[in-house]
Design an enzyme around this catalytic site. Structure first.
Site, PDB file in Angstrom:
ATOM      1  N   ALA A  20       8.680   4.736   5.401  1.00  0.00           N
ATOM      2  CA  ALA A  20       7.669   4.103   5.530  1.00  0.00           C
ATOM      3  C   ALA A  20       7.269   3.113   4.138  1.00  0.00           C
ATOM      4  O   ALA A  20       7.034   3.869   2.955  1.00  0.00           O
ATOM      5  CB  ALA A  20       6.356   5.008   5.450  1.00  0.00           C
ATOM      6  N   MET A  21       7.268   1.730   4.447  1.00  0.00           N
ATOM      7  CA  MET A  21       7.071   0.975   3.333  1.00  0.00           C
ATOM      8  C   MET A  21       5.629   0.241   3.212  1.00  0.00           C
ATOM      9  O   MET A  21       5.345  -0.521   4.278  1.00  0.00           O
ATOM     10  CB  MET A  21       8.100  -0.203   3.413  1.00  0.00           C
ATOM     11  CG  MET A  21       9.571   0.079   3.702  1.00  0.00           C
ATOM     12  SD  MET A  21      10.222   1.013   2.327  1.00  0.00           S
ATOM     13  CE  MET A  21      10.426  -0.341   1.150  1.00  0.00           C
ATOM     14  N   SER A  22       4.903   0.770   2.143  1.00  0.00           N
ATOM     15  CA  SER A  22       3.373   0.230   2.248  1.00  0.00           C
ATOM     16  C   SER A  22       3.556  -0.936   1.519  1.00  0.00           C
ATOM     17  O   SER A  22       2.521  -1.598   1.695  1.00  0.00           O
ATOM     18  CB  SER A  22       2.845   1.266   1.310  1.00  0.00           C
ATOM     19  OG  SER A  22       3.349   1.467  -0.037  1.00  0.00           O
ATOM     20  N   GLY A  23       4.638  -1.428   0.783  1.00  0.00           N
ATOM     21  CA  GLY A  23       4.405  -2.531   0.064  1.00  0.00           C
ATOM     22  C   GLY A  23       4.298  -2.528  -1.433  1.00  0.00           C
ATOM     23  O   GLY A  23       4.248  -3.291  -2.370  1.00  0.00           O
ATOM     24  N   GLY A  24       4.323  -1.341  -1.734  1.00  0.00           N
ATOM     25  CA  GLY A  24       3.931  -0.949  -3.203  1.00  0.00           C
ATOM     26  C   GLY A  24       5.456  -0.543  -3.840  1.00  0.00           C
ATOM     27  O   GLY A  24       6.410  -0.238  -3.298  1.00  0.00           O
ATOM     28  N   VAL A  25       5.369  -0.146  -5.250  1.00  0.00           N
ATOM     29  CA  VAL A  25       6.408   0.439  -5.815  1.00  0.00           C
ATOM     30  C   VAL A  25       6.968   1.725  -5.606  1.00  0.00           C
ATOM     31  O   VAL A  25       8.142   2.070  -5.401  1.00  0.00           O
ATOM     32  CB  VAL A  25       6.160  -0.017  -7.377  1.00  0.00           C
ATOM     33  CG1 VAL A  25       5.130   0.971  -7.850  1.00  0.00           C
ATOM     34  CG2 VAL A  25       7.606   0.356  -8.144  1.00  0.00           C
TER      35      VAL A  25
ATOM     36  N   GLY B  17       6.663   7.405  -0.446  1.00  0.00           N
ATOM     37  CA  GLY B  17       6.894   7.377  -1.932  1.00  0.00           C
ATOM     38  C   GLY B  17       5.761   8.477  -2.313  1.00  0.00           C
ATOM     39  O   GLY B  17       5.165   8.037  -3.520  1.00  0.00           O
TER      40      GLY B  17
ATOM     41  N   LEU C 294       3.533  -0.384   8.420  1.00  0.00           N
ATOM     42  CA  LEU C 294       2.560  -0.075   9.453  1.00  0.00           C
ATOM     43  C   LEU C 294       1.392  -1.235   9.346  1.00  0.00           C
ATOM     44  O   LEU C 294       0.723  -1.385   8.106  1.00  0.00           O
ATOM     45  CB  LEU C 294       1.946   1.188   9.323  1.00  0.00           C
ATOM     46  CG  LEU C 294       3.096   2.388   9.267  1.00  0.00           C
ATOM     47  CD1 LEU C 294       2.225   3.832   9.386  1.00  0.00           C
ATOM     48  CD2 LEU C 294       3.857   2.252  10.538  1.00  0.00           C
TER      49      LEU C 294
ATOM     50  N   CYS D 186      -9.245   1.491   2.111  1.00  0.00           N
ATOM     51  CA  CYS D 186      -8.541   0.309   2.288  1.00  0.00           C
ATOM     52  C   CYS D 186      -9.186  -0.689   3.214  1.00  0.00           C
ATOM     53  O   CYS D 186      -8.996  -1.788   3.302  1.00  0.00           O
ATOM     54  CB  CYS D 186      -7.005   0.591   2.851  1.00  0.00           C
ATOM     55  SG  CYS D 186      -7.018   1.601   4.435  1.00  0.00           S
TER      56      CYS D 186
ATOM     57  N   CYS E  65      -5.830   9.362   7.357  1.00  0.00           N
ATOM     58  CA  CYS E  65      -4.668   8.706   7.655  1.00  0.00           C
ATOM     59  C   CYS E  65      -3.247   9.144   7.525  1.00  0.00           C
ATOM     60  O   CYS E  65      -2.476   8.975   8.290  1.00  0.00           O
ATOM     61  CB  CYS E  65      -4.694   7.390   6.665  1.00  0.00           C
ATOM     62  SG  CYS E  65      -3.487   6.233   6.944  1.00  0.00           S
TER      63      CYS E  65
END
Length: 390
Positions: free
Chosen positions: A6-11, A125, A32, A199, A101
């Site tokens: 799952a790639m949130s876009g964070g580090v 992560g 997502l 969010c 969530c």
């Protein structure tokens, strides 16, 4: 093992996916799409799940050489998280949308689809650890970095879900090391700020956002003796512990400030009183789940020792707890009174580093407040029949 990252876009999610690749897993990245306004951009470090985050997630996957997909979960997110958030406030409770969530989206809807597609696990992560218990049942534990530990917001996960969870950052001592690793790997998100706040309310104005979605009507602000002290603009817009915005007009007899002690949406009233009445010594929780095998003493209906945490990165307090009503309600007695506890929050119970489970707080009571009259002058006190033996 076939892993869906799952790639949130964070580090954190980027480094977690990289470590899964290094471990030899067959990794596929997925972002997502939760927002119904995909053009919304991040404001500072507020919010998440924006178009900027999707682009960062794609770049990380490209750098790692793994496939990347975007899945639209916006309808499910609205129903299970946003609408639930509004409904809880309308009922006079203070919900935690991040918990919902994780429960409904990241480790229910996402995991369900991943398993249907033949994946063995979902990788995120989060800073938490999954370890086998004495009988082999997976258990959730705190991460090595106490400052970043996220086991609280994962307390809703069940043993069945934990079997398919992969948390590669569990044993990382600090976030700084994760950022350094991201920089060494050439990931563009190495210094990206952490997201915070809710969010779907990126400007942070929760009260203003709710006012557009809940029918608010003026009502009475009551003292603990039942006396009307003022008029509020809508009970659902107030939260336990609130001090500002009460507009009572005259000071308390002792000259001290007053705080919201209770929100009663059915009567459309708000009860206020002194700071000392915010101290909670009894908690009742509903919708419980165990993060692993239940404790034997809990199954027997006995009181058991534990530690209580009721907000992310909040204090940890020794407590006694007991399962009641056939497992549908948990009773919790903290060792000392707690301040800032409100219905709708999540109480997560620990034993050492292990997460035992969680409940949604239904009642958070101060014994003195239970003696306060209701809107018709009736006392609201109930027998403390579930008090542990001393």
């Amino acid at each position: 093992m076939k892993v869906l990252a799952a790639m949130s876009g964070g580090v954190d999610s980027a480094v977690a996916a990289a470590r899964a690749v290094d471990a030899g897993h067959e990794v596929v990245g997925v972002h997502l799409a939760l927002s119904r306004m995909p053009g919304t951009l991040r404001t500072g470090s507020r919010g998440c799940c924006t178009i900027e985050d999707a682009s960062d997630a794609w770049r990380a996957c490209e750098r790692l050489g793994i496939p990347f997909y975007t899945w639209d979960f916006s309808e499910r997110f609205k129903e299970d998280v946003v609408d639930d958030f509004v409904a809880e406030y309308a009922a006079g409770r203070t919900p935690n949308p991040c918990m919902r969530c994780n429960e409904k989206i990241k480790f229910a809807a996402l995991l369900e689809r991943a398993l249907q597609l033949g994946f063995d696990a979902v990788c995120t992560g989060h800073y938490a650890a999954v370890r086998p218990g004495p009988d082999g049942t997976p258990e959730l534990h705190r991460a090595a970095d106490d400052a970043k530990d996220q086991s609280y917001v994962l307390g809703v996960l069940t043993a069945e879900q934990l079997e398919h969870c992969l948390f590669p950052l569990a044993d990382t001592p600090s976030k700084e090391l994760v950022r350094a690793e991201a920089a060494e790997r050439g990931l563009s998100v190495a210094q990206k700020p952490d997201s915070h706040d809710i969010c779907f309310i990126p400007d942070g104005d929760t009260r203003g956002w709710l006012a557009e979605r809940i029918d608010l009507a003026p009502g009475a602000i009551l003292g603990t003796d039942g006396e009307r002290l003022g008029t509020h603009t809508g009970a659902q817009a107030y939260t336990v512990g609130q001090r500002k915005g009460l507009a009572i007009g005259r000071p308390a007899p002792d000259g001290r400030p007053r705080f919201v002690l209770e929100v009663r949406p059915k009567e459309n009233t708000v009860v206020v009183g002194g700071r000392e009445l915010l101290d909670v010594d009894r908690i009742e929780g509903i919708r419980p789940t165990w993060a692993g095998a239940p404790l034997p003493e809990a199954a027997a209906g006995d009181w058991f020792d534990c530690q209580l945490q009721f907000r992310a990165h909040g204090e940890i307090v020794p407590a006694l707890a007991r399962v009641g009503d056939g497992g549908e309600r948990w009773l919790i007695r903290p060792e000392r009174p707690l301040r800032g506890v409100a219905p709708g929050q999540t109480a997560v119970l620990y034993r050492g580093t292990r997460v035992l489970g969680q409940v949604t707080i239904d009642r958070a009571r101060n014994r003195a407040l239970d003696e306060a009259p209701g809107p018709d002058g009736e006392r609201t006190a109930e027998p403390d029949r579930d008090r542990p033996a001393q």
